[in-house]
Design an enzyme around this catalytic site. Structure first.
Site, mmCIF file in Angstrom:
data_model
loop_
_atom_site.group_PDB
_atom_site.id
_atom_site.type_symbol
_atom_site.label_atom_id
_atom_site.label_comp_id
_atom_site.label_asym_id
_atom_site.label_seq_id
_atom_site.Cartn_x
_atom_site.Cartn_y
_atom_site.Cartn_z
ATOM 1 N N HIS A 32 -1.820 7.264 -11.108
ATOM 2 C CA HIS A 32 -1.290 5.978 -10.613
ATOM 3 C C HIS A 32 -2.361 5.206 -9.816
ATOM 4 O O HIS A 32 -2.898 4.195 -10.266
ATOM 5 C CB HIS A 32 -0.077 6.206 -9.713
ATOM 6 C CG HIS A 32 1.033 6.977 -10.343
ATOM 7 N ND1 HIS A 32 1.709 6.542 -11.444
ATOM 8 C CD2 HIS A 32 1.601 8.166 -10.004
ATOM 9 C CE1 HIS A 32 2.648 7.416 -11.766
ATOM 10 N NE2 HIS A 32 2.599 8.410 -10.906
HETATM 11 C C1 BDR Z 1 2.971 5.667 -6.330
HETATM 12 O O1 BDR Z 1 3.854 6.297 -5.396
HETATM 13 C C2 BDR Z 1 3.132 7.203 -4.602
HETATM 14 O O2 BDR Z 1 3.829 8.410 -4.523
HETATM 15 C C3 BDR Z 1 1.797 7.396 -5.264
HETATM 16 O O3 BDR Z 1 0.790 7.662 -4.309
HETATM 17 C C4 BDR Z 1 1.577 6.106 -5.976
HETATM 18 O O4 BDR Z 1 0.996 5.149 -5.110
HETATM 19 C C5 BDR Z 1 3.394 6.022 -7.731
HETATM 20 O O5 BDR Z 1 4.703 5.582 -7.984
#
Ligand code: BDR
Ligand code: CA
Length: 317
Positions: free
Chosen positions: A243
């Site tokens: 992500h």
């Molecule tokens: C996002 O949510 C967080 O848990 C991760 O770091 C990322 O930024 C993904 O949905």
């Protein structure tokens, strides 16, 4: 050789935030000039501690780290996502404690200062809930005039959510803040789950990081271990979604293959759609059409080999 892009990072450090941080430090096209923290995966105080410890291990105590919002715009911090990121947010790995304290400024103050110091050139990368950005826009409505571009990891256009059926975690944790960021008059690249869930890291790639002789790089490989366990149920084998690292890589020069400029609104109601990002993709299937005057592009696909780019950059850094 073009000048590296000055980047302010806003994060909730977080396993994938830590990988993004490692990439930003290593990328020759990026000059990380400041970090602000926010509650999300863990509390803002814990995110600050993790960021200071990671930067110390990387030998980068020159980069200011400013603590940001503990609570979100219309509700308190929800307690974090330890089942995803581990009890301490970085996969349970105990880093040497940095003696450095956080910057005396808040994250909002740091961001506004950097927007003056790098006026017209500063790139904002947000990879947690967008609370600090919303506060900064409120504190200084002229901020967008000095920011070259914003890249935000968050949302889901056509993909399902990851925290509710409709919502992605960063947006769900502060929908009003995401709405404020998307409503402001600046160029935004929104990097949603549609793109980030399609890019993963293999166990061999993780092991290359863990085996590196530099303690910082090796720590990133070990921090990922817990995250790989979490994603086993999703992908059917040990791996992880990229992500925050994908959002960082887009700042670093990876070009999305499909990223139309379309209106994106956020559901800020308390109903089942809370936190959903509603991208107007009506009529778009293959060729993408930009809407006139829209300054938000939403990344639907990235064809490049993101994991290789990340690993190669971090190992060469
Ligand atoms: C996002 O949510 C967080 O848990 C991760 O770091 C990322 O930024 C993904 O949905
Ligand atoms: Ca994050």
């Amino acid at each position: 050789m073009t000048e590296p892009t000055p980047v302010y990072l806003d994060c909730d450090t977080g396993v994938d935030d830590a990988v993004a941080l490692a990439y930003l430090l290593a990328s020759p096209s990026i000059d990380l000039v400041g970090v602000g923290t926010v509650s999300g995966n863990i509390s803002a105080a814990e995110a600050t501690r993790n960021t200071l410890d990671l930067l110390a291990l990387a030998g980068r105590d020159d980069i200011p780290v400013a603590q940001g919002a503990h609570d979100h715009l219309d509700h308190p911090y929800g307690g974090g996502a330890q089942w995803v990121h581990g009890e301490n947010g970085i996969g349970g790995v105990e880093l040497p404690r940095s003696p450095r304290a956080a910057d005396s400024r808040t994250a909002v103050e740091l961001l506004i200062d950097l927007s003056h110091a790098y006026a017209g050139r500063l790139h904002v990368l947000t990879i947690g809930p967008m609370t600090n950005l919303a506060h900064a826009l409120d504190a200084d409505p002229t901020l967008p005039e000095r920011v070259a571009a914003v890249t935000a990891m968050g949302g889901a256009a056509l993909a399902p959510g990851n925290i509710t059926a409709a919502a992605e975690a960063n947006v769900y944790n502060d929908p009003q803040a995401a709405a404020a960021l998307l409503a402001a008059d600046w160029d935004v690249t929104l990097v949603p789950l549609d793109a980030t869930m399609e890019h993963t890291m293999s166990e061999q790639q993780r092991e290359r990081l863990a085996a590196d002789e530099r303690p910082f790089v090796s720590a990133i490989g070990h921090i990922l271990d817990h995250y790989f366990d979490f994603y086993r149920d999703t992908y059917g084998h040990r791996t992880c979604a990229l992500h925050d690292p994908l959002a960082a890589a887009i700042v670093g020069g990876i070009t999305p293959s499909r990223a139309p400029r379309v209106p994106v609104t956020v559901d800020v109601t308390d109903g089942p759609g809370r936190g959903q990002t509603i991208a107007d993709l009506r009529g778009q299937r293959v060729a993408m059409r930009d809407h006139d005057g829209v300054r938000t592009r939403i990344v639907l696909d990235v064809d490049a080999g993101v994991a290789d780019h990340l690993i190669d950059t971090i190992l060469a850094g």
